[in-house]
Design an enzyme around this catalytic site. Structure first.
Site, mmCIF file in Angstrom:
data_model
loop_
_atom_site.group_PDB
_atom_site.id
_atom_site.type_symbol
_atom_site.label_atom_id
_atom_site.label_comp_id
_atom_site.label_asym_id
_atom_site.label_seq_id
_atom_site.Cartn_x
_atom_site.Cartn_y
_atom_site.Cartn_z
ATOM 1 C CG ASP A 9 66.355 7.455 73.104
ATOM 2 O OD1 ASP A 9 66.520 6.272 72.774
ATOM 3 O OD2 ASP A 9 65.232 7.929 73.380
ATOM 4 C CG ASP A 47 62.890 8.619 70.192
ATOM 5 O OD1 ASP A 47 62.137 7.784 70.738
ATOM 6 O OD2 ASP A 47 62.553 9.816 70.010
ATOM 7 C CG HIS A 49 59.547 9.212 66.566
ATOM 8 N ND1 HIS A 49 58.897 8.348 67.408
ATOM 9 C CD2 HIS A 49 60.203 10.081 67.377
ATOM 10 C CE1 HIS A 49 59.150 8.676 68.665
ATOM 11 N NE2 HIS A 49 59.955 9.720 68.678
ATOM 12 C CG HIS A 53 55.513 9.381 65.923
ATOM 13 N ND1 HIS A 53 55.419 9.748 67.247
ATOM 14 C CD2 HIS A 53 55.370 8.041 65.891
ATOM 15 C CE1 HIS A 53 55.238 8.658 67.983
ATOM 16 N NE2 HIS A 53 55.217 7.608 67.183
ATOM 17 C CG HIS A 81 62.107 13.977 68.190
ATOM 18 N ND1 HIS A 81 60.807 14.321 68.469
ATOM 19 C CD2 HIS A 81 62.322 12.799 68.814
ATOM 20 C CE1 HIS A 81 60.254 13.389 69.230
ATOM 21 N NE2 HIS A 81 61.147 12.443 69.452
ATOM 22 C CE LYS A 106 63.538 4.897 73.448
ATOM 23 N NZ LYS A 106 62.947 6.202 73.134
ATOM 24 C CB CYS A 151 63.861 8.099 76.746
ATOM 25 S SG CYS A 151 62.631 8.577 75.500
HETATM 26 C C1 VGL Z 1 62.742 11.507 74.205
HETATM 27 C C2 VGL Z 1 61.068 13.051 73.987
HETATM 28 C C3 VGL Z 1 60.650 12.461 72.815
HETATM 29 C C4 VGL Z 1 63.895 11.011 75.007
HETATM 30 C C5 VGL Z 1 62.336 10.907 73.043
HETATM 31 O O1 VGL Z 1 64.769 10.312 74.448
HETATM 32 O O2 VGL Z 1 63.956 11.329 76.224
HETATM 33 N N1 VGL Z 1 62.094 12.580 74.680
HETATM 34 N N2 VGL Z 1 61.291 11.387 72.348
HETATM 35 ZN ZN ZN Z 2 60.776 10.678 70.423
#
Ligand code: VGL
Ligand code: ZN
Length: 198
Positions: A9, A47, A49, A53, A81, A106, A151
């Site tokens: 990410d 990431d 979404h 979401h 986000h 994801k 993550c």
């Molecule tokens: C993440 C919070 C929500 C991450 C992703 O990449 O750590 N944290 N979505």
């Molecule tokens: Zn996320």
């Protein structure tokens, strides 16, 4: 032994100026780029979404960073986000995405968040990454990226549970560190047999 680098990410929304900025999140990009050549495979996660979401506080009329109960367990509610196709969902522009063999997205299931690159937050719905790694003969994974305590942590623990040999380069990760989450993540990863390096 085939060794993959799993880059978690490294996206604009997790970097300074982004919607869910991780302090110093962009500082790891040059080091990650430099590391890529040392591995047999480079895999990036993204990431990804849909708008509205279920992990977004705005979808629950709740405050960002508050906790809610989902059918699959407790869930932190985040600021909006990494919305599919948005600038925030793009990789950091300096990340060497051209070096990636595979990009796995994801968090696209509207009803279930997915911190881990292997399973959604219900801990049962697979993303397909396990099959990709196994069919390529990969037995060892090293993780870097954002965020250490979410993550990266969930992905590393799942990889260890699946029987991969797992290391996290802590110097090439940055954390949100919310409510003790970084210390808990360190403990959880170490308990799962993840080597915390760097
Ligand atoms: C993440 C919070 C929500 C991450 C992703 O990449 O750590 N944290 N979505
Ligand atoms: Zn996320």
């Amino acid at each position: 032994m085939t060794h993959a680098l799993l880059v978690i990410d490294v996206q604009n929304d997790f970097c300074p100026g982004g919607a869910l900025a991780v302090p110093d999140g962009d500082a790891i990009v040059p080091g990650i780029n430099a590391l890529m050549a040392d591995f047999d495979a480079v895999i990036l996660t993204q990431d990804w979404h849909p708008a509205g979401h279920s992990s977004f506080a705005s979808s629950h009329d709740a405050a960002p960073m508050s906790l809610t109960q989902m059918p699959y367990g407790p869930q932190v509610l985040w600021p909006d986000h990494c919305i599919q196709g948005s600038r925030g969902a793009n990789f950091h522009s300096d990340l060497r995405t051209d070096r990636a063999d595979m990009i796995i997205r994801k968090g696209f299931n509207p009803a279930i968040d997915s911190y881990s690159a292997f399973f959604e937050n219900d801990h049962t719905t697979p993303t397909g990454l396990e099959g990709y790694l196994r069919t390529r003969g990969i037995t060892q994974v090293t993780l870097v990226g954002l965020a250490t305590d979410f993550c990266v942590n969930y992905s590393a623990v799942d990889a260890a549970k699946l029987g991969f040999e797992v290391a996290v380069r802590m110097d090439l990760c940055r954390a949100i560190d919310f409510d003790g989450s970084l210390a808990a993540a360190r403990d959880g990863m170490a308990a799962a047999g993840v080597v915390l390096a760097g």
